[in-house]
Design a protein around this motif. Sequence first.
Motif, PDB file in Angstrom:
ATOM      1  N   ILE A 311       0.844  -1.187   0.000  1.00  0.00           N
ATOM      2  CA  ILE A 311       0.000   0.000   0.000  1.00  0.00           C
ATOM      3  C   ILE A 311       0.884   1.243   0.000  1.00  0.00           C
ATOM      4  O   ILE A 311       1.653   1.472   0.935  1.00  0.00           O
ATOM      5  CB  ILE A 311      -0.935   0.029   1.226  1.00  0.00           C
ATOM      6  CG1 ILE A 311      -1.820  -1.221   1.230  1.00  0.00           C
ATOM      7  CG2 ILE A 311      -1.779   1.295   1.238  1.00  0.00           C
ATOM      8  CD1 ILE A 311      -2.582  -1.411   2.521  1.00  0.00           C
ATOM      9  N   ALA A 312       0.787   2.050  -1.046  1.00  0.00           N
ATOM     10  CA  ALA A 312       1.581   3.273  -1.146  1.00  0.00           C
ATOM     11  C   ALA A 312       0.971   4.364  -0.270  1.00  0.00           C
ATOM     12  O   ALA A 312      -0.259   4.467  -0.134  1.00  0.00           O
ATOM     13  CB  ALA A 312       1.644   3.745  -2.596  1.00  0.00           C
ATOM     14  N   SER A 313       1.845   5.187   0.315  1.00  0.00           N
ATOM     15  CA  SER A 313       1.363   6.243   1.206  1.00  0.00           C
ATOM     16  C   SER A 313       2.377   7.364   1.280  1.00  0.00           C
ATOM     17  O   SER A 313       3.516   7.241   0.822  1.00  0.00           O
ATOM     18  CB  SER A 313       1.093   5.690   2.612  1.00  0.00           C
ATOM     19  OG  SER A 313       2.306   5.277   3.219  1.00  0.00           O
ATOM     20  N   ASN A 314       1.943   8.457   1.878  1.00  0.00           N
ATOM     21  CA  ASN A 314       2.785   9.614   2.137  1.00  0.00           C
ATOM     22  C   ASN A 314       2.548  10.034   3.580  1.00  0.00           C
ATOM     23  O   ASN A 314       1.387  10.139   3.992  1.00  0.00           O
ATOM     24  CB  ASN A 314       2.415  10.754   1.173  1.00  0.00           C
ATOM     25  CG  ASN A 314       3.224  12.012   1.399  1.00  0.00           C
ATOM     26  OD1 ASN A 314       2.985  12.744   2.357  1.00  0.00           O
ATOM     27  ND2 ASN A 314       4.169  12.277   0.516  1.00  0.00           N
ATOM     28  N   PRO A 315       3.603  10.268   4.359  1.00  0.00           N
ATOM     29  CA  PRO A 315       3.399  10.589   5.784  1.00  0.00           C
ATOM     30  C   PRO A 315       2.524  11.801   6.011  1.00  0.00           C
ATOM     31  O   PRO A 315       1.821  11.875   7.032  1.00  0.00           O
ATOM     32  CB  PRO A 315       4.830  10.847   6.284  1.00  0.00           C
ATOM     33  CG  PRO A 315       5.716  10.118   5.333  1.00  0.00           C
ATOM     34  CD  PRO A 315       5.035  10.184   4.001  1.00  0.00           C
ATOM     35  N   ARG A 316       2.538  12.761   5.094  1.00  0.00           N
ATOM     36  CA  ARG A 316       1.755  13.990   5.275  1.00  0.00           C
ATOM     37  C   ARG A 316       0.366  13.880   4.660  1.00  0.00           C
ATOM     38  O   ARG A 316      -0.614  14.315   5.255  1.00  0.00           O
ATOM     39  CB  ARG A 316       2.500  15.170   4.646  1.00  0.00           C
ATOM     40  CG  ARG A 316       1.834  16.512   4.868  1.00  0.00           C
ATOM     41  CD  ARG A 316       2.747  17.649   4.416  1.00  0.00           C
ATOM     42  NE  ARG A 316       3.115  17.520   3.027  1.00  0.00           N
ATOM     43  CZ  ARG A 316       2.386  18.021   2.012  1.00  0.00           C
ATOM     44  NH1 ARG A 316       1.252  18.651   2.257  1.00  0.00           N
ATOM     45  NH2 ARG A 316       2.793  17.882   0.762  1.00  0.00           N
ATOM     46  N   ARG A 317       0.264  13.256   3.469  1.00  0.00           N
ATOM     47  CA  ARG A 317      -1.027  13.193   2.774  1.00  0.00           C
ATOM     48  C   ARG A 317      -1.803  11.922   3.075  1.00  0.00           C
ATOM     49  O   ARG A 317      -3.002  11.850   2.820  1.00  0.00           O
ATOM     50  CB  ARG A 317      -0.810  13.322   1.263  1.00  0.00           C
ATOM     51  CG  ARG A 317      -0.301  14.690   0.839  1.00  0.00           C
ATOM     52  CD  ARG A 317      -0.322  14.854  -0.662  1.00  0.00           C
ATOM     53  NE  ARG A 317       0.607  13.935  -1.317  1.00  0.00           N
ATOM     54  CZ  ARG A 317       1.869  14.227  -1.579  1.00  0.00           C
ATOM     55  NH1 ARG A 317       2.363  15.405  -1.229  1.00  0.00           N
ATOM     56  NH2 ARG A 317       2.668  13.362  -2.188  1.00  0.00           N
ATOM     57  N   GLY A 318      -1.142  10.887   3.575  1.00  0.00           N
ATOM     58  CA  GLY A 318      -1.834   9.661   3.923  1.00  0.00           C
ATOM     59  C   GLY A 318      -1.797   8.609   2.836  1.00  0.00           C
ATOM     60  O   GLY A 318      -0.897   8.590   1.986  1.00  0.00           O
ATOM     61  N   ILE A 319      -2.798   7.730   2.833  1.00  0.00           N
ATOM     62  CA  ILE A 319      -2.877   6.652   1.861  1.00  0.00           C
ATOM     63  C   ILE A 319      -3.073   7.230   0.461  1.00  0.00           C
ATOM     64  O   ILE A 319      -3.908   8.112   0.252  1.00  0.00           O
ATOM     65  CB  ILE A 319      -4.051   5.701   2.181  1.00  0.00           C
ATOM     66  CG1 ILE A 319      -4.001   5.225   3.627  1.00  0.00           C
ATOM     67  CG2 ILE A 319      -4.060   4.522   1.217  1.00  0.00           C
ATOM     68  CD1 ILE A 319      -2.820   4.379   3.962  1.00  0.00           C
ATOM     69  N   THR A 320      -2.319   6.712  -0.498  1.00  0.00           N
ATOM     70  CA  THR A 320      -2.477   7.137  -1.891  1.00  0.00           C
ATOM     71  C   THR A 320      -3.634   6.355  -2.511  1.00  0.00           C
ATOM     72  O   THR A 320      -3.607   5.123  -2.563  1.00  0.00           O
ATOM     73  CB  THR A 320      -1.191   6.879  -2.688  1.00  0.00           C
ATOM     74  OG1 THR A 320      -0.103   7.575  -2.067  1.00  0.00           O
ATOM     75  CG2 THR A 320      -1.340   7.362  -4.120  1.00  0.00           C
ATOM     76  N   VAL A 321      -4.670   7.078  -2.959  1.00  0.00           N
ATOM     77  CA  VAL A 321      -5.847   6.425  -3.538  1.00  0.00           C
ATOM     78  C   VAL A 321      -6.169   7.041  -4.889  1.00  0.00           C
ATOM     79  O   VAL A 321      -5.779   8.168  -5.190  1.00  0.00           O
ATOM     80  CB  VAL A 321      -7.078   6.551  -2.611  1.00  0.00           C
ATOM     81  CG1 VAL A 321      -6.858   5.799  -1.311  1.00  0.00           C
ATOM     82  CG2 VAL A 321      -7.406   8.019  -2.330  1.00  0.00           C
ATOM     83  N   ASP A 322      -6.931   6.274  -5.693  1.00  0.00           N
ATOM     84  CA  ASP A 322      -7.403   6.800  -6.967  1.00  0.00           C
ATOM     85  C   ASP A 322      -8.774   7.440  -6.766  1.00  0.00           C
ATOM     86  O   ASP A 322      -9.250   7.582  -5.634  1.00  0.00           O
ATOM     87  CB  ASP A 322      -7.423   5.710  -8.038  1.00  0.00           C
ATOM     88  CG  ASP A 322      -8.343   4.544  -7.687  1.00  0.00           C
ATOM     89  OD1 ASP A 322      -9.225   4.698  -6.811  1.00  0.00           O
ATOM     90  OD2 ASP A 322      -8.172   3.453  -8.292  1.00  0.00           O
ATOM     91  N   GLU A 323      -9.446   7.810  -7.854  1.00  0.00           N
ATOM     92  CA  GLU A 323     -10.737   8.492  -7.742  1.00  0.00           C
ATOM     93  C   GLU A 323     -11.833   7.585  -7.197  1.00  0.00           C
ATOM     94  O   GLU A 323     -12.894   8.065  -6.791  1.00  0.00           O
ATOM     95  CB  GLU A 323     -11.147   9.043  -9.108  1.00  0.00           C
ATOM     96  CG  GLU A 323     -11.271   7.982 -10.193  1.00  0.00           C
ATOM     97  CD  GLU A 323     -11.465   8.595 -11.559  1.00  0.00           C
ATOM     98  OE1 GLU A 323     -11.811   9.793 -11.643  1.00  0.00           O
ATOM     99  OE2 GLU A 323     -11.292   7.866 -12.569  1.00  0.00           O
ATOM    100  N   PHE A 324     -11.562   6.268  -7.166  1.00  0.00           N
ATOM    101  CA  PHE A 324     -12.529   5.325  -6.598  1.00  0.00           C
ATOM    102  C   PHE A 324     -12.175   4.978  -5.150  1.00  0.00           C
ATOM    103  O   PHE A 324     -12.786   4.092  -4.564  1.00  0.00           O
ATOM    104  CB  PHE A 324     -12.581   4.058  -7.445  1.00  0.00           C
ATOM    105  CG  PHE A 324     -12.914   4.312  -8.896  1.00  0.00           C
ATOM    106  CD1 PHE A 324     -14.212   4.608  -9.276  1.00  0.00           C
ATOM    107  CD2 PHE A 324     -11.914   4.291  -9.860  1.00  0.00           C
ATOM    108  CE1 PHE A 324     -14.515   4.857 -10.615  1.00  0.00           C
ATOM    109  CE2 PHE A 324     -12.199   4.542 -11.190  1.00  0.00           C
ATOM    110  CZ  PHE A 324     -13.513   4.831 -11.574  1.00  0.00           C
ATOM    111  N   LEU A 325     -11.149   5.623  -4.617  1.00  0.00           N
ATOM    112  CA  LEU A 325     -10.670   5.447  -3.240  1.00  0.00           C
ATOM    113  C   LEU A 325      -9.970   4.111  -3.030  1.00  0.00           C
ATOM    114  O   LEU A 325      -9.889   3.610  -1.912  1.00  0.00           O
ATOM    115  CB  LEU A 325     -11.815   5.619  -2.233  1.00  0.00           C
ATOM    116  CG  LEU A 325     -12.473   6.998  -2.271  1.00  0.00           C
ATOM    117  CD1 LEU A 325     -13.732   7.012  -1.401  1.00  0.00           C
ATOM    118  CD2 LEU A 325     -11.508   8.070  -1.798  1.00  0.00           C
ATOM    119  N   CYS A 326      -9.453   3.542  -4.119  1.00  0.00           N
ATOM    120  CA  CYS A 326      -8.693   2.297  -4.036  1.00  0.00           C
ATOM    121  C   CYS A 326      -7.213   2.620  -3.915  1.00  0.00           C
ATOM    122  O   CYS A 326      -6.696   3.520  -4.591  1.00  0.00           O
ATOM    123  CB  CYS A 326      -8.945   1.445  -5.273  1.00  0.00           C
ATOM    124  SG  CYS A 326      -8.149  -0.191  -5.212  1.00  0.00           S
TER     125      CYS A 326
END
Length: 502
Positions: A311-326
């Motif tokens: 699961i890709a993420s960024n400490p400041r922005r959080g979980i990286t998701v697409d427009e479907f929230l996946c």
Amino acid sequence: MHRTAPRTRSSDDTLFSRRVRPQDWRNPQPKDLYDLVIVGAGPAGIAAAEYAARRGFSVALVERTALGGDTLHTGSVPSKALIRTAHVYDAMRDADEFGAPLPEQPALDFAAALARMRRIRTRISVYHSADELAALGIDIFFGAARFAGSDRLYIDKTLLPFRKALIATGARPKIPDIPGLEQAGYQTSSTIFDVKELPKRLVVIGGGPLGCELAQAFCRLGTHVTIVQNNPKFLPREERDAAEILNWSMARDGMEIRLNTIVTAARRDGDTKILETLNNEVRGEIAADEILVCTGRVPNIETLDLAAAGIASNPRRGITVDEFLCSSNPDVYAAGDACLPLKFTNAAQSSARIAAANALTQAGRKHDNSVIPWCTYCSPEIAHIGLQVWDARRQSIPIKSYTVMLNDVDRAITDGEETGFVKIHIAEGTDRILGATIVASHASELINEIAVIMSTGIGMTALAEVIHTYPAQSGAILQAAQAYRRDVDTAVRQATPGGLYV
């Protein structure tokens, strides 16, 4: 004059604890495979769990501390309860303007105000208590979650295999890197409601929605408040004229305002906490009894071992998701503050239902920030939905704005609530609403009419024909639509000289 009573554990506290984290709770025996495992039981996690369970899916809801999230414990519910007390107490000062003068200003019972807040929090907790959720067939697990692969996670030492998972772990207050701040001591939105006495002097760091709300509330309760904002205006996401009205309102309340000011250091001198500041190369100091930090929020994701699940993420922005929230793992979705830039309860709940539907039924629903309204609950309230003017310019979208001042609205005049406006942006050449800002005593309610209009595709032409109650502050919205209709009528008449137009 303020009365303060000693804090004792009330029946409300006991009942609240029993609902959100029962002491005798024993985690259930896990199923061999869950349709949906949800990590985090705040507004987003609970909304997704209820959505899935009511549709017959097997659901495990995992929570590290207590059900309800910050919204119930330290956010919207307790803050709005205290803001209401501050509003009532402030209104007493102006009672003579309404022909109902008080013989003297009543004493504030701060302990009673906090007790009321806890009663309200306890009452609201019943709707999403452990018992209520379990009755829906949701398996509730209390403990720390960490992923053990792309399709499984551990709750402490208990393994929960899943078909799909949803991360809804929320966010926590962001603490700025200010030398000496830890040693001086500070409060955040997570701790400020645990203070035992109303502070005589409070300095608030941060002029975003939460900082402004709490600063004004404590000021109206009788605290000398200084608010420090590193930007040239409060509420950077709002229009300048809205922020200027808030600035005026807070100054009228007696708040000390420091804009374009950064905090460079903090220290303690006995019981006094001192902040060192810098404004246009001019150094200053602010002394206070309490420091309240409201400088944003960061997602709660660092203990989940996201890499183990791809699961890709960024400490400041959080979980990286697409427009479907996946997420980057096709079987794991995210919702709410753990992945969204708009960290509001309504955005969290809406995104959670969309994510759950997409995960479980391949619904293909997209999350759309443009139809999510938000509000800063100051006095007056400031609400917004859709595009801002600068958004339209950046996207090269020509717009036209219609503004109605509240001092031209009959109900606002009768209520003595004339400060504010309704501003509606439309796509030029159409009657389609692209966004709106409302500054009014009940902006949080008025903006919902705009949300319905935008979500259903109703235009200004149809809105101008909708009959509203009279008198009502929502008449400002109607007046804006009627102004649009007059412009259209004028344009048609000018285009057909000598002709008839009905």
